[in-house]
Design a protein around this motif. Structure first.
Motif, short mmCIF file in Angstrom:
data_model
loop_
_atom_site.label_atom_id
_atom_site.label_comp_id
_atom_site.label_asym_id
_atom_site.label_seq_id
_atom_site.Cartn_x
_atom_site.Cartn_y
_atom_site.Cartn_z
N TRP A 89 2.16 -9.71 -4.71
CA TRP A 89 1.49 -8.72 -3.89
C TRP A 89 0.14 -8.30 -4.47
O TRP A 89 -0.04 -8.24 -5.69
N TRP A 90 -0.74 -8.02 -3.53
CA TRP A 90 -2.06 -7.47 -3.85
C TRP A 90 -2.19 -6.09 -3.21
O TRP A 90 -1.66 -5.86 -2.12
N ARG A 91 -2.88 -5.20 -3.88
CA ARG A 91 -3.24 -3.94 -3.24
C ARG A 91 -4.30 -4.21 -2.17
O ARG A 91 -4.93 -5.27 -2.15
N THR A 92 -4.52 -3.24 -1.33
CA THR A 92 -5.49 -3.42 -0.25
C THR A 92 -6.94 -3.35 -0.72
O THR A 92 -7.85 -3.62 0.06
N PHE A 120 0.84 -1.20 0.00
CA PHE A 120 0.00 0.00 0.00
C PHE A 120 0.87 1.25 0.00
O PHE A 120 2.07 1.18 0.30
N VAL A 121 0.26 2.37 -0.35
CA VAL A 121 0.88 3.67 -0.13
C VAL A 121 0.27 4.24 1.15
O VAL A 121 -0.90 3.99 1.45
N THR A 122 1.06 4.95 1.91
CA THR A 122 0.56 5.43 3.20
C THR A 122 -0.47 6.54 3.04
O THR A 122 -0.36 7.38 2.13
N GLY A 149 -7.44 0.69 2.15
CA GLY A 149 -8.13 0.33 0.92
C GLY A 149 -8.77 1.50 0.22
O GLY A 149 -9.62 1.32 -0.64
N HIS A 150 -8.35 2.72 0.57
CA HIS A 150 -8.88 3.92 -0.04
C HIS A 150 -7.97 4.41 -1.16
O HIS A 150 -6.74 4.43 -0.99
N ASN A 151 -8.55 4.84 -2.26
CA ASN A 151 -7.80 5.43 -3.35
C ASN A 151 -7.29 6.80 -2.90
O ASN A 151 -8.09 7.65 -2.51
N VAL A 152 -5.98 7.02 -2.95
CA VAL A 152 -5.44 8.30 -2.47
C VAL A 152 -5.67 9.42 -3.46
O VAL A 152 -5.40 10.59 -3.14
#
Length: 411
Positions: free
Chosen positions: A110-113, A28-30, A142-145
């Protein structure tokens, strides 16, 4: 209505021969941001440098309730350790095999959240492979930044090692220092390297769960296809060998159909180029709506409206030859909403150095996938986007375990 059974073995599989791990691994990205001095981030908890990056990732994973929160590492390089080695739970530099007899590759898939795949394993994320399946733009919750702050610190080049800057080993927020960044909306190499960024600015971090995970499953081929051509040429599309005797927009379509046929892609005659000219908008050239997916089964857009709403689900960077392209140019003459620009190499008939044609960036999922730059029309290294325009194709491998398709055609 009758149905014709068509082999689709040409579709590129996402399944890769990675060892089977025990669990799903996430990245993920923070959601939080900070300067290049990672010790100043609240989640660093008095750690500094790379250790601060790891602490931030682990804290964010724990707060989001992700499994194995203590196993996350920040995708960061410094003078002593490369990001590639760190995600493999090794120290040192890639040039020294991370201190091992051979370069390790015991990390991922890897999977995204949000449940979408990111990459099939560490070797496939870095050059020369760069098989990044979806951009990393989802945070620990799991939110789109989104696009408001789409940069994350990496200090890492496309190969996975130290790039050109690391904010003094992630201890500096000085305006005169810089650190390499990746972009949350890019695939290919852009997820890890998209230039330098002043260390006094705010950016996110990119966090990977370590250890091997289960291999990615195969994707069912279930809808219309899209790809970027391996073929390249000037803005005079009629001069491309694959154009035959066609010119202008018709030449673009002929090129798409020719390379699709050469690659064995089913219904090759149904492909059209994503191109506009002075009299025709690209979006109006497609009779049928989406969805569209890449040749590896990853969805690009669910509909024409989705295709033209500024953000793609993933990038159109996989070619008919199976290569994942990065910072390449793709002739489009088209704004991201599907309408034509004024620069189209005289309706795609000119290779003059005095004229320009609008081009897109295949590694992007933002507006610049369709309009990014305006090379001169004599630039001979631009590709084309090719999208299928036909009634929906249904695939039946789910019930037979095979790779066959049923395509609806007129009687």
């Amino acid at each position: 209505m009758r149905f014709i059974r068509i082999p689709i073995s040409v579709l590129f599989a996402v399944v890769l021969a990675a060892p089977l791990g025990a669990v799903t691994r996430r990245m993920f990205v923070t959601s939080v941001t900070g300067t290049g001095n990672l010790a100043t981030w609240p989640d660093a908890h008095l750690a500094t440098g790379l250790a601060a990056g790891d602490e931030i990732c682990q804290t964010r994973a724990a707060l989001a309730g992700l499994p194995n929160a203590t196993e996350y590492r920040a995708w960061l390089s410094d003078a002593a350790d490369d990001a590639y080695c760190r995600v493999n739970l090794k120290a040192g530099k890639m040039v020294d095999n991370c201190g091992e007899p051979a370069l390790p590759h015991l990390a991922g898939a890897w999977w995204r959240t949000d449940g979408e795949p990111f990459g099939a394993g560490i070797l496939y994320l870095v050059s020369p492979e760069q098989r990044v399946l979806n951009p990393p733009r989802f945070d620990e919750y799991g939110h789109n930044v989104g696009t408001g702050l789409a940069v994350h610190w990496t200090g890492t080049n496309a190969g996975g090692s130290l790039g050109n800057g690391s904010c003094a080993n992630w201890t500096s927020a000085g305006a005169g220092d810089s650190g390499d960044i990746g972009m949350t909306y890019l695939t290919s190499a852009g997820w890890t390297y998209n230039g330098g960024y002043g260390c006094s600015n705010a950016a996110r971090l990119l966090c990977f769960e370590t250890h091997l995970g289960d291999s990615l499953p195969g994707y069912p081929a279930w809808t219309r296809l899209a790809f970027v051509t391996s073929a390249m040429g000037t803005g005079d599309l009629g001069s491309w060998p694959q154009a035959g005797a066609a010119t202008g927009l018709a030449a673009g379509d002929a090129i798409c159909q020719s390379v699709a046929a050469a690659a064995g892609i089913h219904r090759s005659e149904s492909f059209k180029a994503w191109l506009s000219d002075a009299g025709t908008d690209a979006i109006d050239r497609f009779q049928h709506d989406g969805p569209w997916m890449r040749l590896d089964g990853v969805e690009i857009a669910s509909s024409k409206a989705d295709l033209t709403d500024t953000v793609l689900a993933s990038s159109i960077h996989l070619s008919d030859a199976g290569d994942y392209l990065g910072f390449s140019a793709v002739w489009t003459g088209t704004w991201n909403e599907g309408t034509g620009t004024d620069d189209h190499c005289t309706n795609w008939t000119s290779s003059s150095s005095g004229l320009t044609g609008r081009a897109g960036l295949p590694a992007s999922t933002q507006y610049n996938w369709s309009w990014w730059a305006s090379p001169s029309c004599d630039f001979a290294y631009s590709h084309l986007y090719c999208l299928q325009d036909l009634p929906l194709v249904f695939f039946d491998g789910f019930d037979t375990g095979g790779t066959t398709a049923w395509s609806a055609v007129a009687p």
